[in-house]
Write a protein that holds these residues in place. Structure first.
Motif, mmCIF file in Angstrom:
data_model
loop_
_atom_site.group_PDB
_atom_site.id
_atom_site.type_symbol
_atom_site.label_atom_id
_atom_site.label_comp_id
_atom_site.label_asym_id
_atom_site.label_seq_id
_atom_site.Cartn_x
_atom_site.Cartn_y
_atom_site.Cartn_z
ATOM 1 N N ASP A 157 33.820 39.160 39.816
ATOM 2 C CA ASP A 157 34.112 39.827 41.093
ATOM 3 C C ASP A 157 33.009 39.576 42.103
ATOM 4 O O ASP A 157 32.052 38.854 41.851
ATOM 5 N N ASP A 158 33.174 40.152 43.275
ATOM 6 C CA ASP A 158 32.250 39.857 44.379
ATOM 7 C C ASP A 158 31.194 40.943 44.550
ATOM 8 O O ASP A 158 30.605 41.069 45.611
ATOM 9 N N ASP A 213 32.324 50.898 47.144
ATOM 10 C CA ASP A 213 33.359 49.909 46.849
ATOM 11 C C ASP A 213 34.198 50.317 45.641
ATOM 12 O O ASP A 213 34.043 51.412 45.092
ATOM 13 N N ALA A 214 35.095 49.467 45.254
ATOM 14 C CA ALA A 214 36.085 49.801 44.227
ATOM 15 C C ALA A 214 35.598 49.453 42.829
ATOM 16 O O ALA A 214 36.351 49.566 41.867
ATOM 17 N N ILE A 215 34.340 48.981 42.742
ATOM 18 C CA ILE A 215 33.876 48.497 41.444
ATOM 19 C C ILE A 215 32.854 49.455 40.846
ATOM 20 O O ILE A 215 31.850 49.806 41.480
#
Lengths: 304, 473
Positions: free
Chosen positions: A151-152, A248-250
């Motif tokens: 992922d980023d 964020d979503a992570i």
């Protein structure tokens, strides 16, 4: 004419009622004495001779530790070592060059041969040394502290140099003084249960998850007083400190209320060993291997 | 008592064959076919064909290293091997067709064994003389003349054999380059080995084994025998017209055969066709030429030995007129073979023209099934292999169409366009991203279609695949 038929000597004896038998008899059934064909017998002797010669020439008889080595000195293990050495020699030049160029220059345009070697070799090294925690597909283990490398989102930076530094020195280990290091405070006992509950709701709110609106405002104050120093005022984190982005979503350890509350109370302390043999005594990989893995990980979709 | 009887030998020594020179229509046809087939074989690798700067300019080339087959304007890639399979099926049906119609016409006229043996016979005749001279030489002592003639013949044979083996390797590499390498000793070991083996087989098969290859080694005669029927054209002797055979002027009680043995003397496999059709006969028709010549000399009609079908015998014995050869050839069986053969041929040709210059395969990366990005969007990864079969470096744009909205990114390449080098395959990682909160991101499976468009010609092709959302099971 049947009388012209030339009979085998055994058959003649049999017809004469005097068959050559072994003397064995079961219920009146006698066993003929039919010796082995000569060619078969000689082949059998030849194989015995062959076996004797073979055991002298090649490793054969088991001893307490190992076996007789044989005078030819044949060893499959030595053959494998030789093969490995041969491939190492063939790759020596490219490995040297990989360590000499800028990391960013290992790309398909500037150095296609180095890039190809790094991707293929990096994948092999990754499968051997990294996949135990990060998974064979490099997706880590969700919400369990083993980061997804595809992922980023990067705790310590996602440029190729950042990734290289992380692999070389590791994270929070005691083997390498250069290791990435950060330690979050465990707020159990420092904050009250109400404060912890409210800050959990605040963090869920800034990351776009469902949150209890009544607690969010109180949580904002708790956050500003206790968390903003590292995670910054807007919650986007700080890579220099290894403080994760909370918006964020992570979520390395999961974004549920329970997981966040556990993190706030006890903190988390994930570790990664140093890999570079040059950077630390505990490292197991050569610089060329570390660089290859860095290029490989950088190419998996999250590289910056 | 059989004790004194010699046991039967299991080995029969070869009877040497010394075919006599013959002239006639079938001999002329064989000359033409020999020149054409040998010409094609030796000349083809040297024909040039311009395919642009990045591709080989040899018209016919089997590039094993790069797994390409070039045939004039056609280039076959490994994944197009069905063309080769189609050609093999056509070759099989062609064999059925020709064998059922014309018997062993392949053996008699165009089999390499026949053509090269014929060439070697020609050399032999030229150096050692015709049948009688060669028979004398065979029985003569090994004196200087015999050695000189034999050595000369062997050297010429060997030169032909080397040229044969040498021509073969030119089909597998650039011919002018390889020739220079061969002469300077820099060619690959396998090239020399191939030439060596083919030189040896040509020399031995054409010079010494000859008809024995056809009789003992080749499976063709056995297979072909199973495909012949009563209408198949073969070489046969009209014994109802020729018998009883006999020499002499008084032909009151004799047939047309004057027992001159001309048909036997010219036979390259050493049989007497008057004994009937037999396994050894390759239907080269030289005995027809020889007999026609004799019939003309004694003022009889030609065709005592002739191309005939099995049904002709009963027909002609009954006194009916000769049946036209074409009526044997055009019959249901051969027409069915022709239709099958040509439909496969037409099918392959159509396929050749409609095939695309680009070819795409898509392999979804399913480890992991999806990746969550920091903004909450869901990303799937696909390994896309793009084959650029055009003759220039080409830009390809990758796009996705689906019921939902997706973004496309390419690994290591900005934008949505990837450049693929001429005549090569490129593996490109393609990321398909569903925006956060979208049905595709939060759902299970979404069907998507990946398009790859050649920007120079705007031809495009697609591959259907699926997108995994975060709800995937």
């Amino acid at each position: 004419m049947i009388e012209d038929h030339k009979k085998h000597p055994e058959e003649q004896k049999l017809m004469a009622g005097d068959p050559d038998t072994t003397g064995h008899s079961w219920d009146g059934i006698k066993e003929f004495n039919n010796p082995l064909p000569r060619w078969w017998l000689w082949t059998f002797y030849a194989t015995i001779a062959w076996a004797v010669v073979y055991t002298v020439l090649y490793p054969a008889w088991p001893l307490v530790n190992g076996a007789t080595p044989g005078i030819l000195g044949f060893s499959t293990r030595a053959n494998v070592a030789e093969d490995i050495q041969r491939f190492d020699d063939m790759n020596a030049d490219i490995r040297t060059r990989i360590t000499e160029v800028e990391l960013a220059a290992i790309n398909p345009e500037a150095n296609p041969d180095l890039y190809n070697y790094a991707i293929q070799g990096g994948a092999a090294t990754f499968a051997t040394w990294c996949s135990q925690c990060h998974g064979s597909g490099a997706a880590g283990v969700q919400a369990s502290g083993y980061p997804n490398l595809l992922d980023d989102d990067w705790l310590w930076g996602g440029t190729i140099d950042d990734i290289h530094a992380t692999i070389s020195h590791g994270i929070r280990n005691e083997d390498d003084p250069m290791a990435r290091y950060s330690q979050m405070t465990a707020f159990e006992g420092l904050l009250s249960d109400e404060e912890i509950a409210s800050v959990v709701q605040y963090v869920r709110n800034i990351s776009g998850q469902e949150a209890d609106a009544a607690l969010v405002e109180a949580g904002a104050t708790v956050y500003a007083d206790n968390c903003a120093a590292c995670h910054l005022d807007d919650g986007t984190g700080d890579r220099y400190l290894g403080a994760p982005n909370l918006t964020d979503a992570i979520w390395l350890y999961g974004g549920s209320e329970e997981a966040i509350e556990y993190t706030v109370r006890n903190a988390r302390f994930g570790v990664m060993p140093p890999w570079s043999a040059e950077a630390s005594a505990a490292g197991r990989l050569s610089e060329a291997e570390v660089r290859s893995v860095a290029v490989y990980v950088h190419s998996l979709g999250g590289g910056e | 008592m059989s004790a004194t009887e010699e046991p039967q030998k299991l080995y029969a020594a070869r009877e040497p064959v010394f075919p006599k020179r013959v002239k006639g229509r079938f001999r002329n046809l064989k000359w033409v076919i020999m020149i054409v087939t040998l010409g094609i074989y030796y000349v083809t690798p040297w024909i040039r064909w311009d395919r642009g700067p990045d591709l080989p300019n040899q018209a016919v080339l089997l590039d094993l290293a790069n797994r390409r087959f070039f045939f004039f304007w056609i280039e076959i890639w490994p994944h197009e091997f069905y063309f080769v399979a189609g050609l093999l099926i056509m070759a099989g049906l062609g064999l059925f067709l020709f064998t059922s119609a014309l018997g062993r016409v392949w053996c008699g006229y165009s089999c390499p064994q026949t053509v090269w043996t014929d060439l070697f016979f020609t050399v032999e005749r030229w150096i050692e003389g015709d049948r009688n001279a060669r028979l004398r030489l065979w029985n003569a002592k090994w004196d200087f003349t015999k050695w000189r003639l034999r050595l000369t013949k062997w050297v010429v044979w060997l030169l032909i054999a080397v040229a044969t083996g040498g021509a073969w390797v030119f089909y597998f590499a650039d011919a002018p380059t390889l020739l220079v390498q061969l002469v300077t000793g820099q060619a690959a070991f396998v090239a020399y080995t191939t030439i060596g083996i083919l030189t040896a087989t040509t020399f031995v098969f054409g010079g010494f084994m000859r008809e024995q290859v056809c009789i003992y080694m080749c499976p063709w005669p056995r297979i072909q025998a199973a495909m012949m029927d009563e209408d198949t054209i073969t070489v046969a002797y009209r014994d109802w017209r020729g018998e009883p055979r006999g020499k002499g002027k008084d032909r009151e009680n004799l047939g047309d055969c004057i027992d001159c043995n001309a048909c036997v003397n010219v036979c390259p496999v050493g049989i007497d066709i008057r004994d009937g059709q037999q396994l050894e006969c390759i239907t080269c028709a030289l005995c027809i030429d020889a007999c026609d010549d004799i019939m003309a000399k004694i003022g009889k009609p030609r065709g005592l030995i002739d191309y005939m079908a099995l049904t002709d015998e009963a027909n002609e014995r009954a006194g009916n007129p000769k049946k036209n050869v074409w009526k044997h050839i055009f019959r249901l069986r051969t027409i069915i073979y022709t239709v099958l053969w040509s439909s496969i041929g037409i099918g392959l040709t159509v396929l050749l023209f409609i095939r695309s210059d680009i070819d795409v395969t898509v392999a979804p990366v399913r480890n992991p099934q999806f990746v969550t990005l920091s903004d909450g969007s869901i990303r799937n990864t696909y390994d896309v292999r793009i084959r650029n079969m055009t003759n220039q470096e080409t830009d390809f744009r990758v796009t996705v169409t689906a019921d939902a909205a997706f973004a496309v990114e390419l690994e290591g390449v900005p934008g949505d366009t990837v450049t693929v080098a001429v005549d090569s395959t490129q593996l490109q990682r393609v990321y398909v991203i569903a925006p956060p909160g979208s049905a595709a991101a939060d759902g299970n499976l979404t069907d998507i279609r990946l398009w790859v468009e050649d920007l120079s010609t705007t031809t495009r092709t697609y591959e259907d695949t699926t997108f995994f959302g975060r709800d995937i099971e």
